[in-house]
Design an enzyme around this catalytic site. Structure first.
Site, short mmCIF file in Angstrom:
data_model
loop_
_atom_site.label_atom_id
_atom_site.label_comp_id
_atom_site.label_asym_id
_atom_site.label_seq_id
_atom_site.Cartn_x
_atom_site.Cartn_y
_atom_site.Cartn_z
N TYR A 110 0.39 -1.16 -0.03
CA TYR A 110 0.63 0.27 0.30
C TYR A 110 0.90 1.44 -0.25
CZ TYR A 110 -3.55 3.54 1.90
OH TYR A 110 -3.98 4.55 1.86
N ASP A 160 9.35 2.35 -1.08
CA ASP A 160 8.79 3.15 0.13
C ASP A 160 8.49 3.32 1.37
OD1 ASP A 160 4.73 3.69 0.01
OD2 ASP A 160 6.38 4.53 0.99
N LYS A 190 5.75 8.70 8.81
CA LYS A 190 5.06 9.39 9.55
C LYS A 190 6.56 9.87 10.27
CE LYS A 190 2.53 4.54 7.74
NZ LYS A 190 1.46 5.05 9.04
P1 KE4 Z 1 -0.43 8.43 4.89
O1 KE4 Z 1 -0.89 9.34 3.32
O2 KE4 Z 1 -1.65 8.07 5.40
O3 KE4 Z 1 0.66 9.73 5.44
O4 KE4 Z 1 0.88 7.14 4.30
C1 KE4 Z 1 0.16 6.45 2.96
C2 KE4 Z 1 1.11 5.73 3.07
C3 KE4 Z 1 2.62 5.46 2.02
N1 KE4 Z 1 3.25 4.21 2.34
C4 KE4 Z 1 3.38 3.46 2.90
C5 KE4 Z 1 4.04 2.33 3.14
C6 KE4 Z 1 1.64 3.12 3.92
O5 KE4 Z 1 2.49 2.44 5.18
C7 KE4 Z 1 1.08 3.86 4.14
C8 KE4 Z 1 -0.08 4.77 5.43
N2 KE4 Z 1 0.03 3.73 6.27
C9 KE4 Z 1 -1.46 3.43 6.32
C10 KE4 Z 1 -1.07 2.02 7.64
N3 KE4 Z 1 -0.93 0.94 7.07
C11 KE4 Z 1 -2.13 4.56 6.70
C12 KE4 Z 1 -2.82 4.55 8.26
C13 KE4 Z 1 -4.29 4.81 7.39
O6 KE4 Z 1 -4.74 4.67 6.39
O7 KE4 Z 1 -5.15 5.19 8.37
#
Ligand code: KE4
Length: 425
Positions: free
Chosen positions: A144, A239, A267
């Site tokens: 993801y 990523d 994060k």
């Molecule tokens: P954000 O746009 O959510 O800050 O980051 C997206 C993203 C990009 N790349 C990786 C590897 C990620 O895990 C994420 C976002 N992670 C999820 C949880 N696995 C965010 C939690 C959510 O969507 O509420």
């Protein structure tokens, strides 16, 4: 466990917020429960609106590696906020955070700060396409990369490797340049390059996947991707939004010695505040506007308050080097969980790296999305609910990562293990 206030708040939220939440996984749908609403947190402890307290292993999906309300981070944030919160004009703080990232991540010469991981991925892919003049991007099932339209793509019908939208609202045209391959399957990627090689701008991967549950890429697989990208003049995007500064100072690239061309971060580098980053070799990064022609912008990009929290977080990680202790504590927890489940005759497998892990209710090794999705999600849901009732907050999905923080102690681990001992599945 009292739930009256939580339920009232959820009913109220549903009236004005889709699904009552601002990010879908928070709705607890996949674990058959109603969400809790958090009132405050300190260290590892969460407290919800009904006064229930929990040991937190989700840590806001990774950022809170120092635990909640870390004093040094809050002090820096308060000091910075007192001078103003957003200017839309450069600050020296942004340079400091960029310099820390450049010094830490071996493949990064320059960094652009943005406000989320999604924004970082969106920019990284546009940059790769702009730098190569090519359109296609290879991604892996189970990874993801945020809710970027052309990343919301699943394997097309049948064995086709052409992407099909995985969400309404994503036009087929947006997905047609996204090629899918199974994680850890180098042969599949070789076939994609044989067929599309000179059209592939980039391969994007979570070098340690956190979004199908924790699944580690084999070093030979990552090295193979590196070779294929070099041979075909495509760019390799790691990523590391989760894994950067989580699995090691400098991320997976430091651990495994495989360099990316572009790295996305998020994060932890924001210490709990909105942030994302794109980093890479100077020859690639110079293509980003205003130096180059690849456009990218953001009102709150490099926001001084978020950056101050990130700097304070990275400073603590750099000076204390908690990684060995975090890994040892995580291994200890996983070992004890596994011993208890084995004694109960409950089939499972645990994938762990550094201070992140996933307990899969699956009798077989989990090495990709196909094997991950064979896990018993009903059993996970029951495990989640029982652990929540016992005061342990786990990720509300079988396909997410658990995290430990520097605020976790052996006492918290003992309490967690005791709760696992009581679980009936
Ligand atoms: P954000 O746009 O959510 O800050 O980051 C997206 C993203 C990009 N790349 C990786 C590897 C990620 O895990 C994420 C976002 N992670 C999820 C949880 N696995 C965010 C939690 C959510 O969507 O509420």
């Amino acid at each position: 466990m009292k739930t009256r206030t939580n339920e009232r708040l959820f009913t109220q939220a549903n009236k004005v917020i889709p699904g009552g939440v601002n990010s879908p996984v928070r709705a607890f749908k996949s674990v058959g429960a109603k969400p809790i609403f958090i009132e405050k947190a300190k260290g590892v402890m969460l407290q919800d609106a009904d006064g229930n307290r929990y040991i937190d292993y989700c840590l806001s999906w990774g950022p809170m590696i120092l635990g909640h309300a870390n004093k040094a981070v809050l002090d820096e944030v308060k000091k910075t906020m007192a001078k103003g919160t957003s200017y839309g004009i450069p600050t020296a703080l942004e340079t400091t955070l960029a310099e820390m990232i450049v010094a830490a991540v071996v493949s990064i010469d320059k960094v652009r700060l943005v406000s989320s991981g999604t924004e970082a991925v969106m920019t990284a892919i546009r940059l790769a396409r702009g730098a190569t003049g090519r359109d296609k991007v290879v991604k892996f099932a189970g990874c993801y990369h945020g809710h970027v339209d052309h990343m919301l793509v699943q394997a097309g019908s049948g064995l086709t490797t052409l992407g099909a939208p995985s969400s309404p609202g994503v036009p087929k045209d947006f997905a047609k340049h996204t090629l899918l391959a199974p994680y850890n399957d180098l042969e599949a990627v070789k076939k994609l390059f044989d067929r599309h090689g000179d059209c592939i701008a980039a391969v994007i991967i979570e070098p340690v996947a956190g979004n199908m549950g924790v699944v580690c890429a084999k070093k030979s697989f990552l090295k193979g991707l590196r070779t294929l990208c070099n041979k075909n003049k495509s760019l390799l995007i790691f990523d590391e939004v989760i894994s950067g500064f989580r699995v090691a100072w400098g991320g997976v690239q430091k651990l495994l010695g495989v360099k990316a061309d572009i790295t996305t971060l998020g994060k932890i580098i924001g210490g709990g505040f909105p942030i994302g980053a794109i980093g890479g070799k100077a020859s690639i990064m110079r293509r980003l506007s205003p130096e180059g022609a690849v456009y990218q912008a953001g009102t709150l990009s490099g926001n001084p308050v978020c950056v101050a929290a990130g700097i304070a977080t990275l400073k603590q990680l750099k000076t204390t080097n908690p990684y060995p202790r975090l890994e040892a504590m995580t291994i200890g927890l996983c070992t004890q969980i596994s011993e208890i489940l084995n004694a109960k005759g409950i089939e499972h497998t645990i994938n762990q790296i550094g201070s992140m892990f996933t307990l899969f209710f699956n009798p077989h090794p989990v090495t990709d999305y196909d094997t991950a999705t064979k896990s018993d999600t009903k059993k996970y849901a029951s495990y989640f609910r029982q652990m929540l009732n016992a005061g342990i907050y786990l990720p509300p999905s079988q396909f997410e990562a658990n995290f430990l923080s520097t605020a976790h102690t052996e006492g918290h681990v003992r309490r967690t293990v005791a709760a696992v001992r009581q679980v009936e599945l």
